[in-house]
Scaffold this active site. Structure first.
Site, PDB file in Angstrom:
ATOM      1  N   HIS A 161       3.181  -2.327  -4.760  1.00 30.68           N
ATOM      2  CA  HIS A 161       4.225  -3.145  -5.040  1.00 30.68           C
ATOM      3  C   HIS A 161       3.798  -4.494  -5.768  1.00 30.68           C
ATOM      4  O   HIS A 161       4.370  -5.297  -6.238  1.00 30.68           O
ATOM      5  CB  HIS A 161       4.695  -4.001  -3.555  1.00 30.68           C
ATOM      6  CG  HIS A 161       5.618  -2.919  -3.099  1.00 30.68           C
ATOM      7  ND1 HIS A 161       6.874  -3.008  -2.840  1.00 30.68           N
ATOM      8  CD2 HIS A 161       5.320  -1.811  -2.196  1.00 30.68           C
ATOM      9  CE1 HIS A 161       7.485  -2.067  -2.175  1.00 30.68           C
ATOM     10  NE2 HIS A 161       6.361  -0.991  -1.780  1.00 30.68           N
ATOM     11  N   ASP A 370       3.071 -11.275 -11.095  1.00 23.41           N
ATOM     12  CA  ASP A 370       4.168 -10.660 -10.228  1.00 23.41           C
ATOM     13  C   ASP A 370       4.313  -9.381 -10.402  1.00 23.41           C
ATOM     14  O   ASP A 370       4.626  -8.942 -11.550  1.00 23.41           O
ATOM     15  CB  ASP A 370       5.070 -11.673  -9.953  1.00 23.41           C
ATOM     16  CG  ASP A 370       5.727 -11.809  -8.612  1.00 23.41           C
ATOM     17  OD1 ASP A 370       5.244 -10.636  -7.791  1.00 23.41           O
ATOM     18  OD2 ASP A 370       6.326 -12.657  -8.258  1.00 23.41           O
TER      19      ASP A 370
HETATM   20  O1  F6P Z   1       4.567  -8.131  -2.405  1.00 22.68           O
HETATM   21  C1  F6P Z   1       3.504  -7.750  -1.591  1.00 22.68           C
HETATM   22  C2  F6P Z   1       3.669  -8.181  -0.286  1.00 22.68           C
HETATM   23  O2  F6P Z   1       2.477  -7.986   0.431  1.00 22.68           O
HETATM   24  C3  F6P Z   1       4.648  -7.235   0.624  1.00 22.68           C
HETATM   25  O3  F6P Z   1       4.080  -6.166   1.014  1.00 22.68           O
HETATM   26  C4  F6P Z   1       4.830  -8.228   1.911  1.00 22.68           C
HETATM   27  O4  F6P Z   1       6.287  -8.071   2.088  1.00 22.68           O
HETATM   28  C5  F6P Z   1       4.847  -9.596   1.347  1.00 22.68           C
HETATM   29  O5  F6P Z   1       3.713  -9.550   0.166  1.00 22.68           O
HETATM   30  C6  F6P Z   1       4.426 -10.613   2.413  1.00 22.68           C
HETATM   31  O6  F6P Z   1       3.039 -10.534   2.641  1.00 22.68           O
HETATM   32  P1  F6P Z   1       2.516 -10.604   4.073  1.00 22.68           P
HETATM   33  O7  F6P Z   1       2.864  -9.498   4.588  1.00 22.68           O
HETATM   34  O8  F6P Z   1       1.149 -10.878   3.784  1.00 22.68           O
HETATM   35  O9  F6P Z   1       3.188 -12.010   4.593  1.00 22.68           O
END
Ligand code: F6P
Length: 462
Positions: A161, A370
């Site tokens: 992602h 991003d």
């Molecule tokens: O977009 C990357 C990401 O790690 C997603 O997998 C996740 O939903 C978001 O960022 C939020 O991050 P975290 O799970 O570390 O709060």
């Protein structure tokens, strides 16, 4: 995918059903997977988000709306080494081109491998012969290879992602070869954009000596072939646009409009993360007010920034820096009856965000880097077609490749940002409509349902 093929999704975090609503705008993964699993039987496996003294290995399952979640808790040590450590203090900064913030610690690297190993061990018995397995994101890169070593022959796909960095940056990671070699055990690898895919293929060719065919995305090494392709993620268009009719969205829109009193509202919604370019954004806004002091009566900036990864030092520092910068602009420019920057450290529901986006005539999405950025897409989806707002978008967001009709900016340049804000404020309605129409067709047509079906179709035929 045939009717009786189950889908097994694996990700670090699993959004428990009651918490799914607001996730999309604050991190793309949860919203996207919720949509993917809705119509399929199967299971979503991952960390519960809970930290316990000792791992018990116990799985907790729950079925809601046809989606079964299976979660495990992690010990404090695992959370420190795997999540806060290797995933978020090594891979996250490196993959977002922030070599200056990347930490390389042997212990956290081991913790990352240990947690991937125990994910594989716990997940193995849940996988049935015909299942398709779809692993997500940088936390779980080696998981496919760990499952293979336990005899899993199923089709397994992996989607990243976040960006994939250029080879020259990536090779600063100790044991980088080992990590990438594990990826070649997946049948299909997905990236958000052609740019990240190209960087990955370049690495495989130049550093691993793999045979790479750019046209088909095939990467062959040691007699095994995997396919790597770009699948730009989208939003759940039907769901998001249906929020328009909710009382919560309407109230949020009115609340913002009445509190801004004829000033144009400009909005940013981001997790509090250094990759999102928030200090640089405030510098650009400061520059705009320095250049146009009288326009403090025309514009109010609302930054919604829910705190994130608060145990990681670089995230604590960015929070302090932002408080200072917002305070400086407000100290210099506020009047008794107006404050130019509203900086809000909390999250809102998807409904409320819809209302805020619709009320704001400028959406400011300026990450330094991003993978995609779904806030840019949600902002466009929430606009009134007759009187749409203007999206200012960083050219370094993956979304920029699909959203060329936004006002594209270099987020590092305060002058560029300041100029873009002036352009957006003064943009005639005809031009706003023209840009909106081009943008909205991409957001509507390349949505999360297509993303899911495209990836699973390709995985199915591997
Ligand atoms: O977009 C990357 C990401 O790690 C997603 O997998 C996740 O939903 C978001 O960022 C939020 O991050 P975290 O799970 O570390 O709060």
């Amino acid at each position: 995918m045939s009717e009786d093929t189950r889908l097994v999704v694996v990700s670090n975090r699993v959004a428990v059903p009651k918490a799914r609503g607001a996730a999309g705008a604050q991190g793309g993964l949860a919203g996207a997977l919720n949509a993917a699993l809705k119509d399929r039987s199967g299971v979503w496996f991952g960390w519960s988000g809970e930290e316990v003294e000792e791992n018990s290995g116990e799985i907790s399952t729950q079925t809601t709306d046809g989606v079964t979640t299976a979660t495990i808790d992690l010990s404090k040590r695992d959370v420190d080494e795997y999540y806060n450590g290797y995933a978020n203090s090594t891979l996250w900064p490196l993959f977002h081109y922030r070599l200056d913030l990347a930490e390389y610690e042997r212990e956290t690297g081991k913790g990352y491998e240990r947690v991937n190993e125990s994910f594989a061990e716990t997940l193995r018995p849940l996988i049935e012969d015909e299942d398709i397995v779809w692993v997500h994101d940088y936390h779980l890169i080696p998981l496919g290879e760990r499952l293979r070593s336990r005899g899993v022959k199923n089709r397994i796909g992996f989607f990243l992602h976040i960006p994939w960095p250029p080879t020259r940056l990536f090779v600063s990671l100790p044991y980088h070869e080992r990590l990438v070699r594990t990826m070649l055990h997946y049948d299909l690898l997905g990236f958000q954009t052609q740019e990240w895919l190209d960087s990955f293929l370049h690495y495989c060719r130049t550093e691993l000596g793999a045979e790479v065919d750019d046209a088909s995305g095939s990467v062959t090494l040691d007699g095994r072939t995997t396919i790597a392709r770009a699948y730009p993620i989208g939003i759940d268009w039907d769901h998001f646009t249906s929020l328009r009719d909710t009382g919560e969205a309407r109230q949020a829109e009115q609340r913002l409009l009445s509190s801004t009193r004829r000033r144009t509202a400009m909005i940013g919604v981001d997790r509090l993360d250094y990759s999102k370019g928030l200090p640089e954004r405030l510098d650009g806004i400061g520059r705009f007010f320095d250049r146009n002091p009288e326009r403090v009566r025309d514009l109010v900036f609302i930054q919604v920034a829910p705190p994130s990864r608060e145990d990681v030092e670089s995230y604590q520092k960015i929070r302090t820096l932002l408080e200072q910068k917002a305070g400086q602009i407000n100290g210099a420019r506020s009047e008794v009856d107006l404050v130019p920057v509203r900086y809000v450290n909390r999250g809102y529901s998807h409904e409320q965000l819809y209302g805020f986006f619709r009320a704001a005539k400028i959406g400011l999405v300026t990450p330094l880097r991003d993978g995609m950025n779904l806030v840019a897409k949600e902002y466009i989806a929430a606009q009134d077609p007759e009187d749409p707002g203007v999206l200012i978008l960083s050219r370094f967001a993956g979304a920029a490749a699909q959203m060329q009709e936004a006002v594209l900016v270099n987020p590092h340049s305060p002058d560029d940002l300041s100029h873009a804000i002036a352009t957006a404020l003064d943009m005639p309605v005809e031009e706003r409509r023209r840009r909106y129409e081009a943008l909205v067709s991409t957001v509507r047509d390349d949505n999360v349902k297509d993303w899911t079906s495209n990836f699973l179709r390709d995985l199915d035929t591997r």
